[in-house]
Every structure is written in structure tokens, then in C-alpha cells.
Design a protein around this motif. Sequence first.
Motif, PDB file in Angstrom:
ATOM      1  N   VAL A 187      12.788  -0.972 -11.903  1.00  0.00           N
ATOM      2  CA  VAL A 187      12.701  -1.937 -12.966  1.00  0.00           C
ATOM      3  C   VAL A 187      14.027  -1.849 -13.770  1.00  0.00           C
ATOM      4  O   VAL A 187      14.673  -0.328 -14.176  1.00  0.00           O
ATOM      5  N   VAL A 188      14.687  -2.644 -13.930  1.00  0.00           N
ATOM      6  CA  VAL A 188      16.133  -3.007 -14.641  1.00  0.00           C
ATOM      7  C   VAL A 188      15.899  -2.529 -15.850  1.00  0.00           C
ATOM      8  O   VAL A 188      15.028  -3.292 -16.462  1.00  0.00           O
ATOM      9  N   PRO A 189      16.526  -1.860 -16.679  1.00  0.00           N
ATOM     10  CA  PRO A 189      16.418  -1.143 -17.856  1.00  0.00           C
ATOM     11  C   PRO A 189      16.578  -2.524 -19.027  1.00  0.00           C
ATOM     12  O   PRO A 189      17.327  -3.395 -18.505  1.00  0.00           O
ATOM     13  N   ASP A 190      15.625  -2.463 -20.023  1.00  0.00           N
ATOM     14  CA  ASP A 190      15.714  -3.599 -20.962  1.00  0.00           C
ATOM     15  C   ASP A 190      17.062  -3.981 -21.479  1.00  0.00           C
ATOM     16  O   ASP A 190      17.528  -5.107 -21.624  1.00  0.00           O
ATOM     17  N   TYR A 244      20.024   2.880 -10.147  1.00  0.00           N
ATOM     18  CA  TYR A 244      19.274   2.785  -9.470  1.00  0.00           C
ATOM     19  C   TYR A 244      19.325   4.128  -8.258  1.00  0.00           C
ATOM     20  O   TYR A 244      18.508   4.796  -7.915  1.00  0.00           O
ATOM     21  N   LEU A 245      20.645   4.164  -7.863  1.00  0.00           N
ATOM     22  CA  LEU A 245      20.682   5.532  -6.869  1.00  0.00           C
ATOM     23  C   LEU A 245      20.514   6.776  -7.577  1.00  0.00           C
ATOM     24  O   LEU A 245      19.986   7.629  -6.852  1.00  0.00           O
ATOM     25  N   LYS A 267      19.400   7.335 -18.504  1.00  0.00           N
ATOM     26  CA  LYS A 267      19.629   5.756 -19.052  1.00  0.00           C
ATOM     27  C   LYS A 267      20.705   5.217 -18.034  1.00  0.00           C
ATOM     28  O   LYS A 267      21.119   5.814 -16.923  1.00  0.00           O
ATOM     29  N   PRO A 268      20.943   4.101 -18.123  1.00  0.00           N
ATOM     30  CA  PRO A 268      21.842   3.252 -17.248  1.00  0.00           C
ATOM     31  C   PRO A 268      23.262   4.023 -17.091  1.00  0.00           C
ATOM     32  O   PRO A 268      23.748   4.524 -18.012  1.00  0.00           O
ATOM     33  N   SER A 269      23.726   4.143 -15.801  1.00  0.00           N
ATOM     34  CA  SER A 269      25.008   4.959 -15.688  1.00  0.00           C
ATOM     35  C   SER A 269      26.273   4.218 -16.288  1.00  0.00           C
ATOM     36  O   SER A 269      26.309   3.140 -16.490  1.00  0.00           O
TER      37      SER A 269
END
Length: 274
Positions: A187-190, A244-245, A267-269
Motif C-alpha cells: 500500500v502506497v503511504p497516505d 517498497y524494497l 516511513k517512505p524512503s
Amino acid sequence: MEYTQEMNLQSESGYCMPFNDKKEEVVLTRTYGKQEDGSFNHGIDLAADRYVLRAVADGIVTAIGTDRVHGLYQTARYGKYDVTYGGIRNAMVAFGKRVKAGSILSISGNTLHLEVKYDGAEIDPVEFLKMLFGNMKMSGTESGMPDFETLDMDIPTDYDENMEEIEGLMARFYPEYLMEVAGGLYVVPDKTEQSLRNIFSLSAARSYFYDAIPSMANPLGLSERSVPIAAKVQNLLIGDFLNYLALRHRIFLSVMDEASKKKAMTKPSPPPES
């Protein structure tokens, strides 16, 4: 089978080995024919974990299915050749779709089982691969990758210094990333999704879209004026792929230290460190 000149494969789009890259190391684990245990292998087996499998020439996907011998498999027809990719993880091209040399077909599992038939008769896949390699040499299409039109823009990103490494990771994992996003496994972060919404809303309000005449290479009609917006989108998309990776495969850019890796797991990179 006696090989003749007419068995040579013709392809306007060129030729490509079925694996991710011509430099990719592929280990042959079982040859074609009778085995030491008395069984008969109707193809060859290769150690090829999560490799991107590509169309070798102009062709069409003629079968996708599952059975006891092949597991999940996909068959593509190139002229009179039928090539079956067995033991795959994901089929990326649907039944009946036409492909060109270099088109992504599927993602391999731990082992790739490759079978080849010519005009309905089974042949040793190694001989087929040798023919492909010879065609690539003769035609000068050693990469086997088709040319794609792109926007003539120099779009800088926060990842430019690490782009070679990122492109290598994308060649290996990007199709699987898209499949898992589509299937809800990732799931792509909000925050990333909302940022993309804001960027496109702002772009529409400022009339960035259709600023130039649309074309197949530039369907939104973007111009040089939209480079800053394109750069922001690139940063978000690359960042999400790296996220994702980290979360799904525990894979990180080589420039990241342990603290950055731990942060990426929650959290997102962030952009890579300079």
C-alpha cells in the motif's frame, strides 16, 4: 531434429535473450533430454530467482496457465517457435497480446523451466538460445531492448547520483512492485498519495497539461515549463519504490547507513545521502 536455414527467426523489432539483461548470470541446473535418474527433461532448468523475463522477438502470448509440470507458465509464439516460460511468479502480459523484442513478459520464480518447440516439434532450448544470440550479433541488437520515445527534458531528481544503482533495482523488481501495488499487497503511504494528488491539482490549475501538442511520446502535452513538477513526481515515485524494497525485500541503497535503513523501515524512503 535437423536444423535448416528456414528455422532462423525473423523479427522486425530485433532480438533479445529471455533474461533480464545480457550480462545477467544464469546457471543451467538441468539440461534437455534424458537425466541420470532415467527421467526425461523436455526443456532446460535455470537458477533465475526473480528475473525479468522478456520477449525474444516479435510475437504473441498464446497461453497462460498452471499445471503439475510447469507450475504457473506462459507461452509466447515467435514465428514457428513456441517458447514456454515455466515456474514463473507473475505473468505481466495477458493472453493474446502482441509483444516485441525486449517486452517484459513475466517474473521468474526460484527456477525457470524453459521449453521450445519449432512447428510443433520439441527442440533443445540451448540450440534456440544459440540461434538468438547469433541473430543479435548479426543484427547489432545485442541489448535486445526496443527503443522508446521519451520527452526531451533534463529532469533532475534527488537520486541522480545513485541512478545507476536504482535503475538496476528497477530492472529486477519494478514489475513486481507494480503488481503488488495493483493487488493491494503493498500500500502506497497516505503521505505519498496525497502529495501526488496535490501536485496534479496544482499542475491542472496552472495549465501545465496540454501546454504542447500531445503525441504518443507526450500524451499530456507537457513542455519545458513543467520540468519542476515532473521532478517532484519523479522524486515521489522513486522514493516510494525504494520504500517498497525496504519494507518487502529488506533491500536498501548502498549509500544508506544503518540509521537510514531503520528509518526507511518505518516511513517512505528519504533521498539518498550525498
